[in-house]
Design a protein around this motif. Structure first.
Motif, PDB file in Angstrom:
ATOM      1  N   GLY A  41       0.465  -1.039  -0.297  1.00  0.00           N
ATOM      2  CA  GLY A  41      -0.041   0.055  -0.243  1.00  0.00           C
ATOM      3  C   GLY A  41       0.768   1.258   0.361  1.00  0.00           C
TER       4      GLY A  41
ATOM      5  N   ILE B  29      -3.372  -9.834   5.458  1.00  0.00           N
ATOM      6  CA  ILE B  29      -2.575 -10.297   6.285  1.00  0.00           C
ATOM      7  C   ILE B  29      -1.657 -11.643   6.403  1.00  0.00           C
ATOM      8  CG2 ILE B  29      -3.328  -9.300   8.428  1.00  0.00           C
ATOM      9  CD1 ILE B  29      -5.361 -11.797   8.932  1.00  0.00           C
TER      10      ILE B  29
ATOM     11  N   LYS C 155      -8.227 -17.494  -0.117  1.00  0.00           N
ATOM     12  CA  LYS C 155      -7.573 -16.290  -1.067  1.00  0.00           C
ATOM     13  C   LYS C 155      -8.191 -16.232  -2.461  1.00  0.00           C
ATOM     14  CE  LYS C 155      -4.046 -12.742   0.444  1.00  0.00           C
ATOM     15  NZ  LYS C 155      -2.905 -11.565   0.293  1.00  0.00           N
TER      16      LYS C 155
ATOM     17  N   CYS D 154      -4.836  -2.435  -0.939  1.00  0.00           N
ATOM     18  CA  CYS D 154      -3.472  -3.414  -0.503  1.00  0.00           C
ATOM     19  C   CYS D 154      -3.435  -4.284   0.545  1.00  0.00           C
ATOM     20  CB  CYS D 154      -2.738  -2.717  -0.449  1.00  0.00           C
ATOM     21  SG  CYS D 154      -2.596  -2.079  -2.093  1.00  0.00           S
ATOM     22  N   LEU D 155      -4.669  -4.471   1.734  1.00  0.00           N
ATOM     23  CA  LEU D 155      -4.412  -4.617   3.304  1.00  0.00           C
ATOM     24  C   LEU D 155      -5.228  -6.443   3.151  1.00  0.00           C
ATOM     25  CD1 LEU D 155      -7.934  -3.444   5.338  1.00  0.00           C
ATOM     26  CD2 LEU D 155      -6.960  -6.109   5.020  1.00  0.00           C
TER      27      LEU D 155
ATOM     28  N   THR E 245       4.651  -6.606   8.750  1.00  0.00           N
ATOM     29  CA  THR E 245       4.895  -7.716   8.986  1.00  0.00           C
ATOM     30  C   THR E 245       6.051  -8.390   9.021  1.00  0.00           C
ATOM     31  OG1 THR E 245       2.408  -8.878   7.262  1.00  0.00           O
ATOM     32  CG2 THR E 245       4.409 -10.483   8.323  1.00  0.00           C
TER      33      THR E 245
ATOM     34  N   SER F  15      -3.939 -10.181  -3.777  1.00  0.00           N
ATOM     35  CA  SER F  15      -3.823 -11.565  -3.637  1.00  0.00           C
ATOM     36  C   SER F  15      -2.337 -12.289  -3.375  1.00  0.00           C
ATOM     37  CB  SER F  15      -4.692 -12.723  -4.070  1.00  0.00           C
ATOM     38  OG  SER F  15      -5.037 -12.475  -5.425  1.00  0.00           O
TER      39      SER F  15
ATOM     40  N   TYR G  98       7.713 -10.412   6.888  1.00  0.00           N
ATOM     41  CA  TYR G  98       8.649 -10.099   5.292  1.00  0.00           C
ATOM     42  C   TYR G  98       9.726  -9.198   6.151  1.00  0.00           C
ATOM     43  CZ  TYR G  98       4.214 -11.347   2.985  1.00  0.00           C
ATOM     44  OH  TYR G  98       2.712 -12.461   3.264  1.00  0.00           O
TER      45      TYR G  98
ATOM     46  N   PRO H  68       1.411 -10.587  -7.228  1.00  0.00           N
ATOM     47  CA  PRO H  68       2.514 -10.695  -7.265  1.00  0.00           C
ATOM     48  C   PRO H  68       3.365 -11.742  -6.315  1.00  0.00           C
ATOM     49  CG  PRO H  68       1.467  -9.269  -5.728  1.00  0.00           C
ATOM     50  CD  PRO H  68       0.167 -10.097  -6.179  1.00  0.00           C
TER      51      PRO H  68
HETATM   52  N1  LIG Z   1       4.718  -8.439   0.976  1.00  0.00           N
HETATM   53  C1  LIG Z   1       5.032  -9.270  -0.458  1.00  0.00           C
HETATM   54  O1  LIG Z   1       5.737  -9.530  -1.025  1.00  0.00           O
HETATM   55  C2  LIG Z   1       3.561  -9.656  -1.007  1.00  0.00           C
HETATM   56  C3  LIG Z   1       3.918 -11.037  -2.048  1.00  0.00           C
HETATM   57  C4  LIG Z   1       3.175 -11.042  -2.792  1.00  0.00           C
HETATM   58  C5  LIG Z   1       1.781 -10.689  -2.498  1.00  0.00           C
HETATM   59  N2  LIG Z   1       1.280  -9.878  -1.219  1.00  0.00           N
HETATM   60  C6  LIG Z   1      -0.249  -9.577  -0.050  1.00  0.00           C
HETATM   61  O2  LIG Z   1      -0.150  -7.961  -0.252  1.00  0.00           O
HETATM   62  C7  LIG Z   1      -1.267  -8.291   0.876  1.00  0.00           C
HETATM   63  C8  LIG Z   1       0.049  -6.655   1.654  1.00  0.00           C
HETATM   64  O3  LIG Z   1       0.584  -7.380   1.682  1.00  0.00           O
HETATM   65  P1  LIG Z   1       1.680  -6.293   2.532  1.00  0.00           P
HETATM   66  O4  LIG Z   1       3.539  -6.904   2.067  1.00  0.00           O
HETATM   67  O5  LIG Z   1       1.791  -5.220   2.160  1.00  0.00           O
HETATM   68  O6  LIG Z   1       1.247  -6.829   4.059  1.00  0.00           O
HETATM   69  P2  LIG Z   1       1.851  -5.013   5.186  1.00  0.00           P
HETATM   70  O7  LIG Z   1       3.053  -5.153   5.090  1.00  0.00           O
HETATM   71  O8  LIG Z   1       1.452  -6.736   6.248  1.00  0.00           O
HETATM   72  O9  LIG Z   1       0.595  -4.502   5.493  1.00  0.00           O
HETATM   73  C9  LIG Z   1      -0.523  -5.137   5.849  1.00  0.00           C
HETATM   74  C10 LIG Z   1      -1.498  -3.510   5.551  1.00  0.00           C
HETATM   75  O10 LIG Z   1      -3.143  -4.630   5.892  1.00  0.00           O
HETATM   76  C11 LIG Z   1      -3.961  -3.752   6.881  1.00  0.00           C
HETATM   77  N3  LIG Z   1      -3.963  -4.289   7.914  1.00  0.00           N
HETATM   78  C12 LIG Z   1      -4.240  -6.198   8.537  1.00  0.00           C
HETATM   79  N4  LIG Z   1      -5.017  -5.749   9.002  1.00  0.00           N
HETATM   80  C13 LIG Z   1      -5.610  -5.314   9.029  1.00  0.00           C
HETATM   81  C14 LIG Z   1      -7.202  -5.011   9.787  1.00  0.00           C
HETATM   82  N5  LIG Z   1      -7.642  -6.090  10.646  1.00  0.00           N
HETATM   83  N6  LIG Z   1      -7.585  -4.268   9.710  1.00  0.00           N
HETATM   84  C15 LIG Z   1      -7.770  -2.612   9.044  1.00  0.00           C
HETATM   85  N7  LIG Z   1      -5.925  -2.642   8.336  1.00  0.00           N
HETATM   86  C16 LIG Z   1      -5.634  -4.238   8.554  1.00  0.00           C
HETATM   87  C17 LIG Z   1      -2.349  -2.651   8.106  1.00  0.00           C
HETATM   88  O11 LIG Z   1      -2.971  -1.516   8.189  1.00  0.00           O
HETATM   89  P3  LIG Z   1      -1.867  -1.474   9.651  1.00  0.00           P
HETATM   90  O12 LIG Z   1      -0.524  -0.255   9.141  1.00  0.00           O
HETATM   91  O13 LIG Z   1      -3.026  -0.927  10.725  1.00  0.00           O
HETATM   92  O14 LIG Z   1      -1.548  -3.100  11.220  1.00  0.00           O
HETATM   93  C18 LIG Z   1      -1.531  -2.446   5.855  1.00  0.00           C
HETATM   94  O15 LIG Z   1      -1.496  -1.692   5.983  1.00  0.00           O
HETATM   95  C19 LIG Z   1      -0.921  -9.505   1.911  1.00  0.00           C
HETATM   96  O16 LIG Z   1      -2.474  -9.874   1.324  1.00  0.00           O
HETATM   97  C20 LIG Z   1      -0.538 -10.062   1.605  1.00  0.00           C
HETATM   98  O17 LIG Z   1      -0.168 -11.219   1.157  1.00  0.00           O
HETATM   99  C21 LIG Z   1       2.658  -9.691  -0.851  1.00  0.00           C
END
Ligand SMILES: NC(=O)c1ccc[n+]([C@@H]2O[C@H](COP(=O)([O-])OP(=O)(O)OC[C@H]3O[C@@H](n4cnc5c(N)ncnc54)[C@H](OP(=O)(O)O)[C@@H]3O)[C@@H](O)[C@H]2O)c1
Length: 224
Positions: free
Chosen positions: A13, A74, A130, A71-72, A162, A112, A165, A149
């Motif tokens: 995000g 967990i 997902k 982009c939310l 996270t 996703s 990550y 991605p």
């Molecule tokens: N990072 C990667 O390499 C990767 C690769 C493929 C797919 N993805 C997918 O992309 C998505 C985002 O990943 P990310 O790496 O950006 O995760 P991230 O850095 O952990 O960020 C998670 C985001 O979701 C919000 N969130 C989580 N639980 C929430 C809840 N209960 N209520 C409201 N907001 C909530 C968090 O808000 P707060 O700030 O309030 O906690 C934060 O803005 C996920 O679905 C992940 O599976 C990520």
């Protein structure tokens, strides 16, 4: 273009927000989240809502948008299926159903991940949930695109929320150029993901499910 962004404080995000604020075609970004981004920008509006499942309480402010970048998300690590599903499926669909009521012509992009299971019946819990989420979103009456991605390299000082990550990227950081050279289809960046979302919102895409290589092509630097 007016955009609603969910998950703006997360790694994906933050990258998407950066690209939205840089894009001259984006006139307004409404961030809805439980935590403030702490950013100030003339195009940026924020709505902090401690429980996003209550998004219908701010329905009056959600009309007139062209795109939602969701982009939310967990990690499923250490989670029961019921708990993972509550955020991944229930929360996502609660937000999407509210938005579609007010913006039926909107483009909705959901992040996703590679390996998502469209059959909903595979062995991997996260992939099934997902997959179910993607399938339900694609049945809603807006233009829905699923971004899958694989490995995302955080750019411009962006960090993941996270812990798992953060640790992974710390270990892999120096290896990214090598990984990109060896597995170009499985490595992308926060910048490419953001640009690809904007391009899909502006021009659409040939198909609703976009894998890592397709995200890279859609978000190529020449495409801004
Ligand atoms: N990072 C990667 O390499 C990767 C690769 C493929 C797919 N993805 C997918 O992309 C998505 C985002 O990943 P990310 O790496 O950006 O995760 P991230 O850095 O952990 O960020 C998670 C985001 O979701 C919000 N969130 C989580 N639980 C929430 C809840 N209960 N209520 C409201 N907001 C909530 C968090 O808000 P707060 O700030 O309030 O906690 C934060 O803005 C996920 O679905 C992940 O599976 C990520």
């Amino acid at each position: 273009m007016k955009v609603i962004l969910l998950g703006a404080t997360g790694m994906v995000g933050q990258g998407v927000l950066r690209e939205c604020l840089l894009d001259p075609d984006v006139e307004k970004v409404l961030v809805v989240g439980r935590t403030a981004t702490g950013q100030q920008h003339p195009k940026l509006r924020e709505h902090v809502l401690p429980d996003l499942s209550e998004i219908s309480t701010i329905e009056g402010e959600l009309g007139g948008y062209d795109a939602c970048f969701f982009c939310l998300g967990i990690s499923s690590a250490g989670m029961t299926e019921a708990k993972y599903r509550r955020i991944t499926y229930d929360l996502t669909l609660a937000v999407a159903r509210t938005l579609v009521r007010h913006n039926p012509a909107m483009t909705f992009i959901y992040v996703s991940g590679t390996g998502t299971d469209s059959t909903e019946h595979g062995r991997s819990m996260w992939a099934r949930v997902k997959g179910e989420t993607e399938n339900a979103l694609m049945k809603l009456p807006f233009k829905a695109y699923m971004f899958r991605p694989a490995m995302i390299r955080p750019m411009h000082g962006i960090v993941s929320k996270t812990k798992l990550y953060r640790l992974l990227y710390l270990l892999l950081g120096a290896l990214f150029p090598l990984l990109k050279a060896l597995f170009p289809k499985y490595v992308t960046t926060t910048e490419r993901v953001g640009r690809a979302m904007l391009n899909v919102a502006k021009r659409g895409a040939a198909k609703p499910i976009l894998e890592n290589g397709e995200i890279n092509a859609l978000g190529s630097p020449d495409d801004r």
